[in-house]
Scaffold this active site. Structure first.
Site, PDB file in Angstrom:
ATOM      1  N   HIS A  44      20.879  12.934  -0.436  1.00 33.99           N
ATOM      2  CA  HIS A  44      21.046  13.227   0.882  1.00 33.99           C
ATOM      3  C   HIS A  44      22.306  13.566   1.617  1.00 33.99           C
ATOM      4  O   HIS A  44      23.358  12.972   1.061  1.00 33.99           O
ATOM      5  CB  HIS A  44      20.483  11.949   1.733  1.00 33.99           C
ATOM      6  CG  HIS A  44      18.881  11.471   1.366  1.00 33.99           C
ATOM      7  ND1 HIS A  44      18.698  10.599   0.142  1.00 33.99           N
ATOM      8  CD2 HIS A  44      17.787  11.741   1.874  1.00 33.99           C
ATOM      9  CE1 HIS A  44      17.432  10.274   0.402  1.00 33.99           C
ATOM     10  NE2 HIS A  44      16.899  10.930   1.129  1.00 33.99           N
ATOM     11  N   MET A  68      14.932  12.311   7.210  1.00 33.02           N
ATOM     12  CA  MET A  68      16.411  12.819   6.793  1.00 33.02           C
ATOM     13  C   MET A  68      16.523  13.826   5.379  1.00 33.02           C
ATOM     14  O   MET A  68      17.301  13.482   4.798  1.00 33.02           O
ATOM     15  CB  MET A  68      17.464  11.704   6.933  1.00 33.02           C
ATOM     16  CG  MET A  68      17.059  10.737   7.934  1.00 33.02           C
ATOM     17  SD  MET A  68      17.927   9.258   7.698  1.00 33.02           S
ATOM     18  CE  MET A  68      17.463   8.338   9.157  1.00 33.02           C
ATOM     19  N   SER A  69      15.284  14.557   5.102  1.00 37.02           N
ATOM     20  CA  SER A  69      15.449  15.206   3.852  1.00 37.02           C
ATOM     21  C   SER A  69      14.523  16.402   3.828  1.00 37.02           C
ATOM     22  O   SER A  69      14.408  17.015   5.150  1.00 37.02           O
ATOM     23  CB  SER A  69      15.067  14.333   2.824  1.00 37.02           C
ATOM     24  OG  SER A  69      13.498  14.031   3.028  1.00 37.02           O
ATOM     25  N   ALA A 129       9.392  10.034   3.464  1.00 34.21           N
ATOM     26  CA  ALA A 129       9.194   8.890   4.506  1.00 34.21           C
ATOM     27  C   ALA A 129       9.472   9.469   5.803  1.00 34.21           C
ATOM     28  O   ALA A 129      10.740  10.014   5.810  1.00 34.21           O
ATOM     29  CB  ALA A 129       9.734   7.688   3.952  1.00 34.21           C
ATOM     30  N   ASN A 134       6.589   4.510  10.140  1.00 35.12           N
ATOM     31  CA  ASN A 134       6.916   3.821  11.380  1.00 35.12           C
ATOM     32  C   ASN A 134       6.576   4.813  12.526  1.00 35.12           C
ATOM     33  O   ASN A 134       6.852   6.036  12.371  1.00 35.12           O
ATOM     34  CB  ASN A 134       8.218   3.201  11.372  1.00 35.12           C
ATOM     35  CG  ASN A 134       9.346   4.583  11.191  1.00 35.12           C
ATOM     36  OD1 ASN A 134       9.747   4.735  10.010  1.00 35.12           O
ATOM     37  ND2 ASN A 134       9.780   5.047  12.193  1.00 35.12           N
ATOM     38  N   SER A 193      11.389   8.451  -0.138  1.00 35.71           N
ATOM     39  CA  SER A 193      11.815   6.963  -0.076  1.00 35.71           C
ATOM     40  C   SER A 193      10.431   6.162  -0.226  1.00 35.71           C
ATOM     41  O   SER A 193       9.334   6.283   0.373  1.00 35.71           O
ATOM     42  CB  SER A 193      12.359   6.664   1.371  1.00 35.71           C
ATOM     43  OG  SER A 193      13.429   7.225   1.585  1.00 35.71           O
ATOM     44  N   HIS A 217      15.314   5.060  -3.938  1.00 34.94           N
ATOM     45  CA  HIS A 217      15.400   6.386  -4.910  1.00 34.94           C
ATOM     46  C   HIS A 217      16.017   6.172  -6.167  1.00 34.94           C
ATOM     47  O   HIS A 217      17.232   5.895  -6.077  1.00 34.94           O
ATOM     48  CB  HIS A 217      16.427   7.181  -4.037  1.00 34.94           C
ATOM     49  CG  HIS A 217      15.782   7.476  -2.603  1.00 34.94           C
ATOM     50  ND1 HIS A 217      15.376   8.780  -2.436  1.00 34.94           N
ATOM     51  CD2 HIS A 217      15.884   6.805  -1.619  1.00 34.94           C
ATOM     52  CE1 HIS A 217      15.072   8.862  -1.182  1.00 34.94           C
ATOM     53  NE2 HIS A 217      15.169   7.726  -0.495  1.00 34.94           N
ATOM     54  N   HIS A 266      15.016  -0.251   7.095  1.00 37.46           N
ATOM     55  CA  HIS A 266      14.644   0.494   5.753  1.00 37.46           C
ATOM     56  C   HIS A 266      13.659  -0.233   4.992  1.00 37.46           C
ATOM     57  O   HIS A 266      12.750   0.366   4.270  1.00 37.46           O
ATOM     58  CB  HIS A 266      15.905   0.809   5.074  1.00 37.46           C
ATOM     59  CG  HIS A 266      15.907   1.943   3.797  1.00 37.46           C
ATOM     60  ND1 HIS A 266      15.500   3.011   3.934  1.00 37.46           N
ATOM     61  CD2 HIS A 266      16.021   1.325   2.517  1.00 37.46           C
ATOM     62  CE1 HIS A 266      15.666   3.360   2.770  1.00 37.46           C
ATOM     63  NE2 HIS A 266      15.876   2.452   1.765  1.00 37.46           N
ATOM     64  N   TYR A 309      23.373  12.488   4.130  1.00 41.98           N
ATOM     65  CA  TYR A 309      23.944  11.446   4.778  1.00 41.98           C
ATOM     66  C   TYR A 309      24.658  10.744   3.855  1.00 41.98           C
ATOM     67  O   TYR A 309      25.527   9.526   4.436  1.00 41.98           O
ATOM     68  CB  TYR A 309      22.879  10.599   5.867  1.00 41.98           C
ATOM     69  CG  TYR A 309      21.856   9.908   4.981  1.00 41.98           C
ATOM     70  CD1 TYR A 309      21.872   8.745   3.923  1.00 41.98           C
ATOM     71  CD2 TYR A 309      20.330  10.390   5.108  1.00 41.98           C
ATOM     72  CE1 TYR A 309      20.985   8.183   3.210  1.00 41.98           C
ATOM     73  CE2 TYR A 309      19.432   9.992   4.269  1.00 41.98           C
ATOM     74  CZ  TYR A 309      19.664   8.789   3.629  1.00 41.98           C
ATOM     75  OH  TYR A 309      18.775   8.175   2.622  1.00 41.98           O
ATOM     76  N   GLU A 310      24.512  10.797   2.619  1.00 38.34           N
ATOM     77  CA  GLU A 310      25.184   9.940   1.793  1.00 38.34           C
ATOM     78  C   GLU A 310      26.585  10.190   1.639  1.00 38.34           C
ATOM     79  O   GLU A 310      27.544  10.071   0.805  1.00 38.34           O
ATOM     80  CB  GLU A 310      24.716   9.915   0.315  1.00 38.34           C
ATOM     81  CG  GLU A 310      23.335   9.350   0.364  1.00 38.34           C
ATOM     82  CD  GLU A 310      22.444   9.236  -1.170  1.00 38.34           C
ATOM     83  OE1 GLU A 310      22.696   8.461  -1.867  1.00 38.34           O
ATOM     84  OE2 GLU A 310      21.723  10.301  -1.052  1.00 38.34           O
TER      85      GLU A 310
HETATM   86  N1  HPA Z   1      13.312   8.738  11.671  1.00 42.20           N
HETATM   87  C1  HPA Z   1      13.926   9.155  10.651  1.00 42.20           C
HETATM   88  N2  HPA Z   1      13.956   8.962   9.383  1.00 42.20           N
HETATM   89  C2  HPA Z   1      13.050   8.217   8.806  1.00 42.20           C
HETATM   90  C3  HPA Z   1      12.265   7.715  10.037  1.00 42.20           C
HETATM   91  C4  HPA Z   1      12.485   7.624  11.350  1.00 42.20           C
HETATM   92  O1  HPA Z   1      11.831   7.161  12.023  1.00 42.20           O
HETATM   93  N3  HPA Z   1      11.308   6.764   9.069  1.00 42.20           N
HETATM   94  C5  HPA Z   1      11.485   7.191   7.854  1.00 42.20           C
HETATM   95  N4  HPA Z   1      12.575   7.982   7.546  1.00 42.20           N
END
Ligand code: HPA
Length: 280
Positions: free
Chosen positions: A82, A209-210, A112, A233, A29, A60, A245, A84-85
């Site tokens: 992903h 998440m990947s 990310a 973050n 990401s 993406h 996001h 989650y998609e």
């Molecule tokens: N959590 C999960 N996935 C992420 C985060 C997060 O804080 N930041 C970027 N991708």
């Protein structure tokens, strides 16, 4: 394999790519802009590849870009599928199985991630030294795929020699790179503060998440892996700011340049040693 004929996809790419890649780099990401750093680029969008569904997450773009990063040939995978998609694991890992079919030897993954370790904040780079699968799925469930093992060893998912190479390149370039464990969750909601406290107790330094499904499949097929998390973050509860996001994408855009430099340096070293195990 649900919906993806890996051999057909690999045949298609073999025809389109200007060289046989030894290294594939998955750009996470906010990092797809690194494709602009390669010269003599040949781009093939995911939509063109037989059996590949469109990839729809912002940040993406979903394309292969073959070209030269600081003079070294590399196949960039800008974007990924992903879970989650709603994609089945077979689709999530299809680009890695295609890489195996193409003869790729080294898989470099980037993502990310949220910082779980209090020392990691927006813009920091983490070298992934180990991973925790908290998606509660495995891409290896089901029949054994190809030449893979039923029970692949996961004692060193991220190649120690490649890690040392990355740390040396980072030191040479003056880029701060800390080592840590990446935990993968399914998402797509960001974690609660309680989940972030749990992840810290489990030994995770960053969460995303990947990556874990792809590295699991790559290891089962014998590829050597290297991974970098771009911390976008602090984990929920570790900072008063809510996570969005847009911020994740923006930090990736700004801080991704450092990751690009690091990747260029690592690729240069790898190609100089012919991608052998002895990367000195
Ligand atoms: N959590 C999960 N996935 C992420 C985060 C997060 O804080 N930041 C970027 N991708």
């Amino acid at each position: 394999m649900v919906g993806v004929d890996v051999e057909a996809a690999a045949d298609f790419l073999r025809d389109r790519l200007p060289f046989t890649p030894s290294v594939q780099v998955i750009l996470g990401s906010g990092l797809s802009h690194l494709v602009t750093q390669v010269s003599d680029a040949t781009t093939v969008s995911f939509e063109e590849v037989p059996g590949f569904p469109p990839s729809g997450v912002e940040g993406h773009s979903g394309a292969y870009v073959a070209g030269y990063l600081d003079g070294t040939p590399v196949l960039l995978q800008a974007g990924r599928y992903h879970a989650y998609e709603g994609h089945p694991m077979e689709v999530v890992v299809a680009p890695v199985r295609v890489a195996v079919a193409l003869g790729v030897e080294v898989l470099i993954v980037t993502n990310a991630a949220g910082g779980i370790d209090g020392k990691l904040g927006p813009g920091d780079l983490m070298l992934i030294e180990d991973q925790i699968n908290l998606t509660f799925h495995s891409p290896l469930a089901g029949p054994v795929y190809g030449e893979g093992h039923r029970f692949p060893d996961m004692s060193a998912p991220y190649d120690p020699v490649l890690q040392r190479c990355a740390l040396e390149v980072a030191a040479d370039l003056g880029i701060e790179l800390t080592r840590g464990t990446y935990a993968a969750v399914l998402g797509p909601s960001y974690e609660t503060a309680a989940e972030v406290r749990m992840l810290a107790r489990l030994g995770a330094h960053a969460v995303g998440m990947s990556t874990v499904p792809e590295v699991t499949v790559a290891r089962a097929a014998g590829l050597r892996c290297l991974g970098f998390s771009m911390v976008t973050n602090k984990g929920t509860g570790l900072s008063p700011d809510p996570i969005g996001h847009e911020e994740v994408i923006e930090v990736g855009r700004v801080a991704g340049a450092r990751l690009g430099l690091l990747l260029g340096g690592v690729l240069g070293r790898l190609s100089a040693t012919g991608y052998s195990e002895e990367t000195e």
